[in-house]
Design an enzyme around this catalytic site. Structure first.
Site, PDB file in Angstrom:
ATOM      1  CB  ALA A 169       0.931   0.220   6.224  1.00 42.52           C
TER       2      ALA A 169
ATOM      3  CG  ASN B  12       8.391  -1.633   0.588  1.00 42.80           C
ATOM      4  OD1 ASN B  12       7.688  -1.681   1.598  1.00 42.80           O
ATOM      5  ND2 ASN B  12       9.115  -0.579   0.275  1.00 42.80           N
TER       6      ASN B  12
ATOM      7  NE  ARG C   4       9.138   6.536   8.746  1.00 43.53           N
ATOM      8  CZ  ARG C   4       8.278   6.242   7.787  1.00 43.53           C
ATOM      9  NH1 ARG C   4       8.549   5.244   6.942  1.00 43.53           N
ATOM     10  NH2 ARG C   4       7.167   6.921   7.639  1.00 43.53           N
TER      11      ARG C   4
ATOM     12  CG  ASP D 273       0.082 -17.392   8.090  1.00 38.97           C
ATOM     13  OD1 ASP D 273       1.135 -17.519   8.750  1.00 38.97           O
ATOM     14  OD2 ASP D 273      -1.046 -17.328   8.612  1.00 38.97           O
TER      15      ASP D 273
ATOM     16  NE  ARG E 239       5.935   4.592  10.019  1.00 36.34           N
ATOM     17  CZ  ARG E 239       4.989   4.494   9.083  1.00 36.34           C
ATOM     18  NH1 ARG E 239       4.919   3.420   8.325  1.00 36.34           N
ATOM     19  NH2 ARG E 239       4.106   5.461   8.923  1.00 36.34           N
TER      20      ARG E 239
ATOM     21  CD  GLU F  53      10.790  -6.951   6.334  1.00 37.93           C
ATOM     22  OE1 GLU F  53       9.947  -6.268   6.896  1.00 37.93           O
ATOM     23  OE2 GLU F  53      11.575  -7.736   6.940  1.00 37.93           O
TER      24      GLU F  53
ATOM     25  CG  HIS G 142       4.506  -1.953  10.489  1.00 38.93           C
ATOM     26  ND1 HIS G 142       5.865  -2.162  10.626  1.00 38.93           N
ATOM     27  CD2 HIS G 142       4.363  -0.992   9.536  1.00 38.93           C
ATOM     28  CE1 HIS G 142       6.508  -1.338   9.810  1.00 38.93           C
ATOM     29  NE2 HIS G 142       5.629  -0.634   9.143  1.00 38.93           N
TER      30      HIS G 142
ATOM     31  CG  HIS H 113      10.952  -1.912   4.986  1.00 44.42           C
ATOM     32  ND1 HIS H 113       9.580  -1.868   4.853  1.00 44.42           N
ATOM     33  CD2 HIS H 113      11.238  -3.087   5.589  1.00 44.42           C
ATOM     34  CE1 HIS H 113       9.062  -2.961   5.369  1.00 44.42           C
ATOM     35  NE2 HIS H 113      10.047  -3.727   5.817  1.00 44.42           N
ATOM     36  CB  ILE H 114      12.110   3.223   0.429  1.00 48.51           C
ATOM     37  CG1 ILE H 114      11.674   2.420  -0.807  1.00 48.51           C
ATOM     38  CG2 ILE H 114      12.794   4.533   0.044  1.00 48.51           C
ATOM     39  CD1 ILE H 114      10.534   3.051  -1.595  1.00 48.51           C
ATOM     40  CB  SER H 115      12.271   4.967   5.273  1.00 48.99           C
ATOM     41  OG  SER H 115      11.217   4.189   5.814  1.00 48.99           O
TER      42      SER H 115
ATOM     43  N   PRO I  56       0.795  -1.222   0.000  1.00 47.35           N
ATOM     44  CG  PRO I  56      -0.219  -1.144   2.103  1.00 47.35           C
ATOM     45  CD  PRO I  56       0.526  -2.046   1.183  1.00 47.35           C
ATOM     46  CG  ASN I  57      -0.374   4.350   1.130  1.00 46.61           C
ATOM     47  OD1 ASN I  57      -1.320   4.833   0.534  1.00 46.61           O
ATOM     48  ND2 ASN I  57      -0.473   3.863   2.358  1.00 46.61           N
TER      49      ASN I  57
ATOM     50  NE  ARG J   1       3.301   7.041   2.631  1.00 47.56           N
ATOM     51  CZ  ARG J   1       3.747   5.901   3.103  1.00 47.56           C
ATOM     52  NH1 ARG J   1       4.206   4.985   2.288  1.00 47.56           N
ATOM     53  NH2 ARG J   1       3.714   5.659   4.392  1.00 47.56           N
TER      54      ARG J   1
ATOM     55  CE1 TYR K 265       8.604   5.297   2.737  1.00 43.64           C
ATOM     56  CE2 TYR K 265       7.175   7.183   3.068  1.00 43.64           C
ATOM     57  CZ  TYR K 265       7.608   5.938   3.447  1.00 43.64           C
ATOM     58  OH  TYR K 265       7.044   5.321   4.533  1.00 43.64           O
TER      59      TYR K 265
END
Length: 141
Positions: free
Chosen positions: A76, A73, A106, A86, A110, A97, A79, A99-101, A9-10, A17, A22
């Protein structure tokens, strides 16, 4: 080798954003960078982005038997989603996995990652380069 790159998402809102977190590059820019990297490495790459948890689960499940590695990625859902955890466990495909940040720098919530339990590696805080690092890791495995 075939790699599936999944964004949650996002992430379709990259460039719009929170550019301070990001960056200003778009989701299309991200996909183009990854595609160029994969072309150089002679890797087949497929992209998928959704804001819907069930769609992400369906995409992970559809990779079974025809994909060598997944770069995800989860946004949200990192978390909150036991369903994504699963799904990755179910298919048994090596998954990284990304993550850009760096979520650990944070908000407290997170710092929790459910999906990490099923991943072979986590790359965080490397910006878009984290995706190519994940692909290279899967290639070296």
């Amino acid at each position: 080798m075939k790699i599936l790159v999944i964004n949650g998402p996002n992430l379709n809102m990259l460039g719009i954003r929170e550019p301070a977190i990001y960056g200003s590059a778009s989701y299309s820019d991200l996909c183009e960078m990854i595609k160029n990297h994969c072309d150089k490495k002679q890797v087949e790459v497929e992209f998928y982005q959704s804001n819907h948890e069930g769609d992400l689960v369906d995409k992970i499940q559809s990779a079974y038997g025809n994909t060598d590695g997944i770069v995800i990625n989860p946004g949200a859902y990192t978390h909150t989603s036991v369903a994504l955890l699963d799904a990755v466990k179910s298919v048994g495909i090596p998954t990284v996995e990304v993550h850009i940040s760096d979520p650990d720098t944070r908000e407290e919530f997170r710092k929790i990652s459910y999906i990490r339990l099923a991943c072979v590696k986590t790359i965080k805080g490397q910006g878009f380069a984290g995706y190519t690092q994940a692909i290279d890791f899967l290639l070296e495995r």
